[in-house]
Scaffold this active site. Sequence first.
Site, mmCIF file in Angstrom:
data_model
loop_
_atom_site.group_PDB
_atom_site.id
_atom_site.type_symbol
_atom_site.label_atom_id
_atom_site.label_comp_id
_atom_site.label_asym_id
_atom_site.label_seq_id
_atom_site.Cartn_x
_atom_site.Cartn_y
_atom_site.Cartn_z
ATOM 1 N N ASP A 352 21.080 -22.912 -34.393
ATOM 2 C CA ASP A 352 19.826 -22.568 -35.049
ATOM 3 C C ASP A 352 20.082 -21.679 -36.270
ATOM 4 O O ASP A 352 21.000 -20.851 -36.272
ATOM 5 C CB ASP A 352 18.934 -21.846 -34.037
ATOM 6 N N GLU A 381 21.660 -26.250 -38.102
ATOM 7 C CA GLU A 381 20.288 -26.412 -38.597
ATOM 8 C C GLU A 381 20.218 -25.963 -40.051
ATOM 9 O O GLU A 381 20.601 -24.839 -40.389
ATOM 10 C CB GLU A 381 19.284 -25.594 -37.786
ATOM 11 N N ASP A 447 9.790 -28.180 -34.923
ATOM 12 C CA ASP A 447 9.458 -27.320 -36.066
ATOM 13 C C ASP A 447 8.554 -28.001 -37.093
ATOM 14 O O ASP A 447 8.226 -27.387 -38.114
ATOM 15 C CB ASP A 447 10.742 -26.880 -36.770
#
Length: 591
Positions: A352, A381, A447
């Site tokens: 992340d 990410e 997201d």
Amino acid sequence: MAITTSNKCNRFLYKGVFNMLLAGILHRPESEDTAILADHCVTIRLKTALDDVAKIEMIYADMYLWQEGTPMQTTEMHRGLATQSNQYWTLAVTIPTNRLIYGFRITDKSGQTIGYGDDGFFDDQATNWAVAGHYFHLPYLHVSDAELPPEWVKNTVWYQIFPERFANGDVTNDPANVTAWGQGPVRRESFYGGDLKGVIDHLDDLADLGINGLYLCPIFTSPSNHKYDTIDHFEIDPHFGTKADFQALVDGAHERGIKVMLDAVFNHFGEQSPQWQDVIKNGQQSRFADWFHIHGWPVGRDPQTHQLNYETFATGAAMPKVNTQNPAVQDYLISVTKYWVEQFGIDAWRFDVADEVDHGFWRKLCGALRAVKPDIYLLGEAWHSSQALVNNGQFNAVMNYPLTQPIPALFNHELSLKEYVGKTNLQLTQYRLPNQQAMFNAIDTHDTPRLLTTLNGDVTKLQAALTLLMLLPGSPCLYYGTEVGVAGGADPDNRRCMNWQPNADELALKAFVKQLVGFRRAHASALASDELSWKIEGQCLTLNRQSATQLISGRFNLGTTAVAASATPAVLSVGVHEHQLLAGGFEVSIN
């Protein structure tokens, strides 16, 4: 032949007749312009201005053999993808040694030529081609340096699960404030009881859908429903289950041929983590004081400015940012990732907020993981082009939002066909070919708004968008529930509960997605590596994937009227009727 320049247009002019835009010409050795495919095999790429060049030849040799009298080789480059402003030229070469020097002879549309190499442009004369300093150099092709992604990734269709919303398999571990399954609206603080047992219970459903990669959002101890504010990286959140449950999930997935990827949050910790709580309690005397980016004591808000005196993820006070340049932090986080690989046999990690973490740390972590499991898939990410994160000792790939986000824009008519092709080709040239084949291609995730909602509830557009996704190079991913038409706006609405009681229309959509996943997996090798080209006819867009023996074509009618369907029978289609491709319809054929 003398070279002169014009400051107005930045072009080389030969005897007043040669005209070429120099600003559009670029090659960078040991970048995404050079992809080592295997021992003795490398692909070279050169960029020019669009519609500015007639032909490019690459002139190359082993420098040492050349200096001893072996002649240079000359091979014409292939005209590859074109963006909105540039043309890319490519050439795959096999060389007898792993050493390479090379330059380019560029021919303009009038037939005039120029040399281009490591020190810029030069007259196309034999005396210049005899100068070693004019050539680009790849001193040695180290295949290990290429860090080729695991082969299995380009054959994988992923399925992303937000565990709290997928299925409740064990009501005894539900949070005290659990909401009835599917009852809305979804709120940021909502809990519905999804857990690991729920995933285990539906592994057969996932296998039947055809997916062979499972990406789980964080499962570690955390007070939130999303688990991106980790308390303990070595423990499963008790509301999700136990380590025995997780081992059963991994074993069950592997028995069905499904790889498992976990999500790690190393940019920040949760405020309830013992490290941060120790800092709050002990201040500068805490042994974890330098684990974070703290700019004042006591930690908190400055009484005058009301600004936080420590760094966080975004502006969230509950997620203090971790100092990943600290050796103790590095050792701790590396031990976390190795633990779940060594003890439970997971196949991949997704990291992340990877673009906000120190590159040196990523190199150290990725090296440690590859030493433990050489074929592990390491994914970062990022929401933008991120060449700095890919290769060079770091990740195999990043989440490829810049490639996938134009897809719904295309079907919503927010981009013209030409604009879409230009933008997509640009993204397809951002990474080396092996890494491009392993890019994580998801149109929607936890997201983003859900694809069906972005496409205004149009199921046909959803089917078309997923089909286009599956035809592109990269490792495609479905967000849980897409196959049965789960909708949802921005976070948290995009995290609705999985629909386990689909109606007839939703079951029909699921059958289509299953067929599409099966098609992708059956042709995964071709769709990873075959040459890609586009054709625009009116409002019809065709994506071709061409090899020496086969042509896979996806044709999409984005106009308002029907057109003649392809003569070749479609292997997959929506909106084909009586030899007509209806408005909004699409067809996939194989020749």
